[in-house]
Design a protein around this motif. Structure first.
Motif, PDB file in Angstrom:
ATOM      1  N   LEU A  81      69.970  -8.409  86.995  1.00  0.00           N
ATOM      2  CA  LEU A  81      69.674  -7.781  88.289  1.00  0.00           C
ATOM      3  C   LEU A  81      68.799  -6.544  88.113  1.00  0.00           C
ATOM      4  O   LEU A  81      67.915  -6.282  88.936  1.00  0.00           O
ATOM      5  N   LYS A  82      69.031  -5.800  87.047  1.00  0.00           N
ATOM      6  CA  LYS A  82      68.176  -4.635  86.751  1.00  0.00           C
ATOM      7  C   LYS A  82      66.764  -5.103  86.419  1.00  0.00           C
ATOM      8  O   LYS A  82      65.767  -4.517  86.874  1.00  0.00           O
ATOM      9  N   TYR A 125      65.352  -7.812  87.449  1.00  0.00           N
ATOM     10  CA  TYR A 125      64.734  -8.277  88.695  1.00  0.00           C
ATOM     11  C   TYR A 125      64.189  -7.106  89.505  1.00  0.00           C
ATOM     12  O   TYR A 125      63.061  -7.155  90.009  1.00  0.00           O
ATOM     13  N   ASP A 126      64.982  -6.049  89.632  1.00  0.00           N
ATOM     14  CA  ASP A 126      64.537  -4.879  90.410  1.00  0.00           C
ATOM     15  C   ASP A 126      63.279  -4.254  89.811  1.00  0.00           C
ATOM     16  O   ASP A 126      62.335  -3.900  90.543  1.00  0.00           O
ATOM     17  N   GLN A 184      60.029  -6.129  90.389  1.00  0.00           N
ATOM     18  CA  GLN A 184      59.469  -6.095  91.745  1.00  0.00           C
ATOM     19  C   GLN A 184      58.659  -4.832  92.018  1.00  0.00           C
ATOM     20  O   GLN A 184      58.098  -4.678  93.112  1.00  0.00           O
ATOM     21  N   LEU A 185      58.601  -3.930  91.039  1.00  0.00           N
ATOM     22  CA  LEU A 185      57.859  -2.684  91.243  1.00  0.00           C
ATOM     23  C   LEU A 185      56.359  -2.918  91.059  1.00  0.00           C
ATOM     24  O   LEU A 185      55.940  -3.747  90.241  1.00  0.00           O
ATOM     25  N   GLU A 197      61.134 -13.217  87.772  1.00  0.00           N
ATOM     26  CA  GLU A 197      61.886 -13.591  88.973  1.00  0.00           C
ATOM     27  C   GLU A 197      62.350 -15.045  88.924  1.00  0.00           C
ATOM     28  O   GLU A 197      63.525 -15.349  89.147  1.00  0.00           O
TER      29      GLU A 197
END
Length: 410
Positions: free
Chosen positions: A106-107, A109-110, A113-114, A126
């Motif tokens: 999850l980290k 993925y975040d 997305q930047l 992703e």
């Protein structure tokens, strides 16, 4: 320090920083290689990636976190493969790795997305992350079931919730994994059950609140939620839960009866009677509603005549119900006790004897109800105690001694 020396120090510093950065990136690459190697030591891979996760040069790179997740995923898959092949896996190792992998992914993925330096978002991980989480989704349910069977209810609760968490991730919107199907509702319910086993209302209540609108064992969820609020003595939410339950399950008297008890304990007798009148008008053949009304008049208003009236209506509908019989018997018995206490306060012999006769009259009225209750449930202590007291007050010595001997196990 002269200018030349400063330049030398600066160059050395830059080289050192570049060396550290290169070393950390090399650690990520090395850990990645080991995660893909079936025979590699994954603890060594964990040690490699650990430094990169905290180093400023690599900690903001989604690859670092993705590789950390892949190490745990590799551990999970190694043990899971044993299970598939009929071998004995180490469930604790397998499921711990599964649990540890999720926050890493999850980290990653975040961070993925930047926007990059040019302000563009070009995610690299992703698709892979979604694929891995989809493939492993049922593993969280299996882990929860495993730990529940081990009586480790906290871990079971955590894994069931991770299953729900993954299904609710925004990037799965519209994906089959996010579908609210029977598995989703079942596992959401199991999370509630695990939380209740822990005897921790602070966990159970939020879980039940989430599950109460789901079309799965909704009646059980609402009743459990009420009981959890009851443990907290949260009367506001107890009432709210019962009122909601009544609307959803109008044919169930459970909610009405518990709401009446709540009102009686709070001396809100008028509300209790009003609600019962409405419930009786809708369901006049429900004997439990007449029992509840009798309880309001007996315990709330102290009106024995009205209590007797409604308990009799209950008994007319359910003639062999020992509880209904004892309710009616208790109204007479308690009035006899009151009269007996009044008599004991008198010093005039004639008045004393007159009051005792009135008391005996009530005990005689109570007798057949408790005798039949005892006949239907011969081991019920409450009925034996009442009968022994009635036999004593009515000078029925043989019956008294017989009941006293039975209660003492002779």
């Amino acid at each position: 320090m002269n200018l030349k020396m400063k330049q030398i120090v600066l160059v050395i510093g830059l080289c050192f920083a570049m060396t550290v950065a290169y070393a950390q990136k090399a650690s990520v690459t090395g850990a990645e290689r080991m995660a893909k190697n079936q025979s590699a030591d994954l603890n060594e891979a964990r040690n490699l990636i650990k430094g990169a996760l905290g180093n400023p040069e690599t900690m903001n790179d989604p690859k670092t976190w993705f590789v950390a997740g892949d190490i745990e995923d590799a551990q999970y898959n190694r043990e899971n493969t044993k299970m598939i092949l009929g071998q004995k896996p180490d469930e604790n190792v397998m499921y711990s790795a599964l649990y540890n992998a999720l926050p890493f992914y999850l980290k990653a993925y975040d961070l993925d997305q930047l926007p990059d330096a040019k302000g563009k978002i070009k995610p690299k991980y992703e698709k892979k992350i979604k694929g891995i989480l989809s493939a492993n989704h049922m593993g969280y349910f299996n882990a929860g079931a495993y730990y529940y069977d081990q009586n480790d209810y906290l871990k079971a609760y955590d894994f069931f919730n991770e299953y729900i968490k993954i299904a609710n991730l925004p990037f799965f919107t519209g994906d089959p994994i996010a579908k609210r199907d029977s598995n989703y509702y079942l596992i959401q319910f199991y999370a509630c059950v695990a939380a209740m086993q822990l005897e921790k209302p602070e966990l159970a209540i939020p879980a039940l609140e989430k599950a109460k609108d789901a079309p799965f064992r909704q009646n059980d969820v609402y009743q459990s939620l009420f009981l959890e609020y009851n443990k907290q003595q949260d009367t506001v939410n107890m009432e709210k839960t019962l009122m909601e339950g009544m609307k959803i399950f109008p044919d169930s008297s459970w909610y009405v009866l518990n709401l009446i008890n709540l009102y009686i304990s709070a001396d809100r007798n008028d509300q209790a009677v009003s609600m019962l009148n409405e419930a009786i008008s809708k369901n006049p053949n429900n004997s439990q509603l007449y029992f509840a009304m009798g309880s309001v008049y007996e315990s709330g208003y102290k009106d024995n005549a009205k209590a007797q009236e409604f308990y009799q209506k209950q008994l007319d509908m359910d003639k062999d119900n020992p509880v209904a019989l004892s309710n009616l018997g208790r109204v007479f018995y308690n009035q006899g006790i009151v009269k007996l206490n009044d008599a004991n306060q008198l010093t005039d012999a004639a008045k004393y004897n007159a009051e005792k006769e009135v008391a005996k009259g009530y005990f005689k009225q109570a007798l057949p109800f408790f005798e039949k209750s005892h006949q239907l449930r011969p081991d019920e202590t409450e009925y034996m105690i009442a009968l022994r007291g009635i036999y004593y007050q009515l000078d029925m010595n043989a019956e008294y001694e017989q009941m006293d001997a039975k209660m003492q196990g002779k």
